[in-house]
Design an enzyme around this catalytic site. Structure first.
Site, PDB file in Angstrom:
ATOM      1  CB  CYS A  27     -57.290  25.519  36.042  1.00 16.75           C
ATOM      2  SG  CYS A  27     -57.045  25.194  37.707  1.00 16.75           S
ATOM      3  CG  HIS A  63     -56.146  16.757  26.243  1.00 14.62           C
ATOM      4  ND1 HIS A  63     -55.375  16.010  27.095  1.00 14.62           N
ATOM      5  CD2 HIS A  63     -57.379  16.831  26.809  1.00 14.62           C
ATOM      6  CE1 HIS A  63     -56.116  15.650  28.135  1.00 14.62           C
ATOM      7  NE2 HIS A  63     -57.337  16.144  27.991  1.00 14.62           N
ATOM      8  CG  HIS A 122     -53.083  44.407  26.792  1.00  9.82           C
ATOM      9  ND1 HIS A 122     -52.400  45.372  27.468  1.00  9.82           N
ATOM     10  CD2 HIS A 122     -53.792  45.039  25.837  1.00  9.82           C
ATOM     11  CE1 HIS A 122     -52.689  46.549  26.951  1.00  9.82           C
ATOM     12  NE2 HIS A 122     -53.534  46.379  25.958  1.00  9.82           N
ATOM     13  CG  HIS A 172     -54.886  29.625  35.010  1.00 13.20           C
ATOM     14  ND1 HIS A 172     -55.956  30.040  35.744  1.00 13.20           N
ATOM     15  CD2 HIS A 172     -54.377  28.566  35.659  1.00 13.20           C
ATOM     16  CE1 HIS A 172     -56.105  29.231  36.776  1.00 13.20           C
ATOM     17  NE2 HIS A 172     -55.161  28.335  36.755  1.00 13.20           N
TER      18      HIS A 172
HETATM   19  C1  LIG Z   1     -55.614  25.957  41.012  1.00 11.19           C
HETATM   20  O1  LIG Z   1     -56.889  25.399  41.235  1.00 11.19           O
HETATM   21  C2  LIG Z   1     -57.253  24.354  40.350  1.00 11.19           C
HETATM   22  C3  LIG Z   1     -58.626  23.831  40.635  1.00 11.19           C
HETATM   23  O2  LIG Z   1     -59.468  24.762  41.136  1.00 11.19           O
HETATM   24  C4  LIG Z   1     -56.260  23.195  40.442  1.00 11.19           C
HETATM   25  O3  LIG Z   1     -56.605  22.174  39.512  1.00 11.19           O
HETATM   26  C5  LIG Z   1     -54.879  23.715  40.147  1.00 11.19           C
HETATM   27  O4  LIG Z   1     -53.957  22.674  40.282  1.00 11.19           O
HETATM   28  C6  LIG Z   1     -54.537  24.875  41.058  1.00 11.19           C
HETATM   29  N1  LIG Z   1     -53.272  25.412  40.650  1.00 11.19           N
HETATM   30  C7  LIG Z   1     -52.182  25.245  41.381  1.00 11.19           C
HETATM   31  C8  LIG Z   1     -50.907  25.751  40.828  1.00 11.19           C
HETATM   32  O5  LIG Z   1     -52.226  24.708  42.441  1.00 11.19           O
END
Ligand SMILES: *[C@@H]1O[C@H](CO)[C@@H](O)[C@H](O)[C@H]1NC(C)=O
Ligand SMILES: *[C@@H]1O[C@H](CO)[C@@H](O)[C@H](O)[C@H]1NC(C)=O
Ligand SMILES: *[C@@H]1O[C@H](CO)[C@@H](O)[C@H](O)[C@H]1NC(C)=O
Ligand SMILES: CC(=O)N[C@H]1CO[C@H](CO)[C@@H](O)[C@@H]1O
Length: 474
Positions: free
Chosen positions: A206, A286, A370, A374
């Site tokens: 993500c 990382h 702002h 994510h």
């Molecule tokens: C949101 O989506 C991504 C992959 O598309 C995934 O890796 C991630 O864990 C997801 N986030 C949650 C909190 O589930």
């Protein structure tokens, strides 16, 4: 070989030495510093000539080796057609049709969904609505193409950039990597020139949206030529659909949704007037060296052989701990002096009292007007807000984007950006922080400065619904 860096270093040490000698001389002889300089320079002509050449050279090299500025010319987010809307009923009837779930599993999914923060207007991939509703490669490519082409078309028409002047193409997709790659698909569709440099990054999770902008900026900064970079951030969830019944893996089906964004970056200084934002700083950390961080979200097969991404209970804690790590590196670079002093003091106090008093969390709202956080899920937003002590107003765009579009993986930060613009909240000169988390475990930050006031463009994905937001549901 002596590089520019060495020359600069030599010049700097020479100037330091000179200043130091002169200072010493003044303090010893009680003559004012400037008087000494003037006397020295007037009596030693060759010294003053040498000095001026040094200063001129420093300025020249300084200008020449200064990294190029990087601008975001514009961006576009894909908005799927209305008939692809996926309410909970659509999702549930799909599951009922195709999988033989027990009532318990269905209830579990409903619970997850209700707690996830998703609304009823997110978008599902085409195969969900298809006749035979099987996730085939063809459906996956269709999903990717719809998003990629529609966002690039909008972007090109807004920036008026000729496809032939695109020098770099970076495509990132969380998990989908067909052959030929998605970047070749773009070269083919838009007839890009033969010396275009393409990069397809897949499987980076993500945070790869933030990561690929950082990558584009690195390429642009180090390039001596004026270049345009097209960054496409997509995900095809079709092939990620989990068909088994392991609970840790079912979660992703409940919150993954369709989304795609495209952005045009350039290092052309003359585009400053028309660019939306300038990229001031980037940071990537990382945390994969630690096993728990590495396994927090993990793709594997369940006992029956179905592949899925398992989200562990550790995920939220890992996000919190590793975010704090990330911030200790970012804070000194971005905080204003007063906050920095306060933060440094609390860190020193924590060290002195051996951890009895915890280092205080600096107030990032003093550094940024702002924030785009994510929004993988509701729990992640809540954790970030807790760690950074953010109020509900600050996380509003994140929560509303999750409600409207779901977890669209790496492209979601751009939907948040569009939310700010649709709400007309940004002004020229404002600073913005984008932060994203991803499997690995990775944390990425981008620091932007707005060069324009926000404008609501024709293709803003929030155009038809912005008046309904913010919802005060959660
Ligand atoms: C949101 O989506 C991504 C992959 O598309 C995934 O890796 C991630 O864990 C997801 N986030 C949650 C909190 O589930
Ligand atoms: C589901 O997957 C997780 C992670 O791989 C595993 O630990 C767990 O045992 C599985 N549960 C079932 C019921 O298969
Ligand atoms: C990341 O989080 C894990 C789990 O909480 C922790 O053990 C690890 O030390 C963290 N790593 C870094 C580099 O912050
Ligand atoms: C780094 C990366 O993901 N490379 C991929 C580029 O595209 C080809 C073809 O789709 C893949 O095989 C690579 O893995």
């Amino acid at each position: 070989m002596i590089s520019l860096k060495h020359i600069k270093l030599l010049q700097l040490s020479f100037l330091c030495l000179l200043t130091f000698t002169l200072l010493l001389h003044t303090t010893l002889s009680y003559i004012p510093f400037t008087a000494v300089v003037v006397r020295l320079l007037s009596t030693h002509l060759h010294l003053s000539v040498f000095l001026s050449i040094c200063i001129l050279l420093s300025i020249f090299y300084g200008l020449k080796t200064r990294p190029n500025p990087v601008f975001l010319l514009n961006y576009a987010c894909y908005k799927p057609p209305p008939h692809r809307k996926c309410s909970y009923d659509v999702a549930e009837s799909f599951v009922r049709r195709n999988q033989h779930f027990t009532q318990q599993t269905l209830e579990f999914m409903r619970n997850i969904y209700l707690k996830s923060g998703l609304g009823d207007e997110t978008y599902a991939p085409p195969f969900i609505f298809g006749e035979d509703s099987t996730p085939t490669l063809k459906c996956a490519i269709q999903e990717a193409q719809e998003g990629i082409f529609s966002s690039i078309d909008a972007l090109l028409s807004k920036t008026l950039i000729d496809p032939l002047s695109i020098d770099i193409v970076i495509v990132t997709s969380g998990s989908f990597s067909p052959s030929p790659s998605l970047s070749s698909l773009i070269v083919n569709r838009y007839n890009l020139k033969p010396d275009v440099k393409t990069y397809n990054l897949s499987g980076m999770g993500c945070s790869s949206g933030v990561l690929s902008i950082d990558f584009a900026a690195r390429v642009l900064r180090s390039s001596r030529k004026v270049q345009n970079a097209l960054v496409v951030i997509t995900e095809s969830i079709t092939l990620n659909w989990y068909c088994g019944d392991n609970r840790s893996m079912l979660v992703t089906n409940c919150i993954f949704r369709v989304g795609c964004a495209a952005a045009m970056l350039t290092n052309n200084p003359s585009r400053r007037r028309v660019a939306k934002m300038e990229l001031l700083d980037t940071l990537r950390t990382h945390h994969g060296a630690d096993d728990r961080s590495y396994r927090a979200a993990f793709q594997e097969e369940d006992k029956k052989g179905y592949t899925g991404v398992a989200l562990t209970k550790d995920l939220i804690r890992v996000a919190g701990v590793n975010l704090s790590e990330h911030i200790t590196i970012l804070a000194p670079r971005v905080l204003p002096l007063s906050q920095l002093v306060y933060y440094a003091y609390s860190v020193v106090m924590a060290a002195v009292t051996r951890g009895e008093s915890k280092p205080a969390m600096p107030d990032f709202t003093t550094a940024f007007e702002h924030m785009c956080v994510h929004t993988g899920g509701k729990a992640v937003i809540q954790q970030v807000a807790r760690v950074l002590r953010l109020s509900d107003e600050v996380t509003e765009p994140a929560r509303m984007s999750l409600n409207r579009f779901g977890n669209t993986s790496c492209s979601l930060v751009f939907y948040e950006l569009a939310y700010f613009e649709a709400k007309k909240r940004v002004k020229k000169g404002d600073k913005m922080w984008m932060i994203a988390f991803g499997t690995g475990f990775k944390v990425g930050s981008l620091v932007w400065k707005w060069l324009q006031n926000s404008a609501q463009e024709f293709d803003n994905p929030w155009n038809d619904c912005i008046q309904n937001y913010p919802l005060n549901a959660w």
